[in-house]
Design a protein around this motif. Structure first.
Motif, mmCIF file in Angstrom:
data_model
loop_
_atom_site.group_PDB
_atom_site.id
_atom_site.type_symbol
_atom_site.label_atom_id
_atom_site.label_comp_id
_atom_site.label_asym_id
_atom_site.label_seq_id
_atom_site.Cartn_x
_atom_site.Cartn_y
_atom_site.Cartn_z
ATOM 1 N N UNK A 27 -35.993 7.642 -2.820
ATOM 2 C CA UNK A 27 -36.613 7.977 -1.541
ATOM 3 C C UNK A 27 -36.061 9.281 -0.951
ATOM 4 N N UNK A 28 -34.794 9.554 -1.172
ATOM 5 C CA UNK A 28 -34.207 10.791 -0.641
ATOM 6 C C UNK A 28 -34.781 12.021 -1.339
ATOM 7 N N UNK A 29 -34.970 11.959 -2.643
ATOM 8 C CA UNK A 29 -35.573 13.090 -3.350
ATOM 9 C C UNK A 29 -37.003 13.300 -2.856
ATOM 10 N N UNK A 30 -37.741 12.212 -2.681
ATOM 11 C CA UNK A 30 -39.107 12.327 -2.186
ATOM 12 C C UNK A 30 -39.128 12.956 -0.795
ATOM 13 N N UNK A 31 -38.217 12.542 0.047
ATOM 14 C CA UNK A 31 -38.141 13.102 1.409
ATOM 15 C C UNK A 31 -37.797 14.587 1.347
#
Length: 147
Positions: A27-31
């Protein structure tokens, strides 16, 4: 060795080994990529490669565009699989897609001697702009990635 890079207020998880980096499509990479994939991929790759050189005292021998395309394709496959499972509620197919998603979540990027398919990513690197256009600009807003 596991590393965490705080870039643009996001915590990007990467594992470094000699000749190999592993980027986690979480989720952090996507954000981090949300709406700014082109510039953010460049920033991420430069950060990882700089740290890799500091750790191993030699540069990672993978072209930037090859790394970007490999990570991007994994993120896109992750996105497609999660979207598919949200729409189609057929349990046997969802189970298969979930197994494939596990493979897409960790992007193993190795130098030629350690990654037998490096040539594929090197070839596809010339289409980086096209792949970036295919990635949804609102990746994080889809709420598909929870972890």
């Amino acid at each position: 060795m596991e590393k965490r890079y705080d870039i643009a207020e996001c915590n990007i998880r990467v594992d470094l080994s000699e000749g190999i980096i592993r980027v986690f499509s979480d989720a952090e990479l996507w954000r981090f990529l949300d709406g700014k994939a082109n510039e953010r991929f460049e920033l991420l790759i430069e950060t990882i490669k700089s740290d890799y050189e500091n750790v191993f005292q030699k540069p990672l021998n993978i072209a930037n565009d090859s790394l970007i395309v490999e990570i991007l394709v994994h993120v896109y496959c992750d996105y497609l699989g999660l979207a598919f499972n949200r729409i189609f509620k057929i349990k046997p197919i969802q189970k298969l897609v979930t197994k494939l998603l596990k493979r897409a979540e960790v992007v193993d990027c190795g130098e030629r001697a350690k990654d037998t398919n490096r040539w594929v990513w090197d070839f596809l690197a010339r289409f980086k702009s096209l792949f970036i256009k295919l990635l949804p600009a609102n990746l994080n807003a889809t709420n598909l990635k929870k972890h």
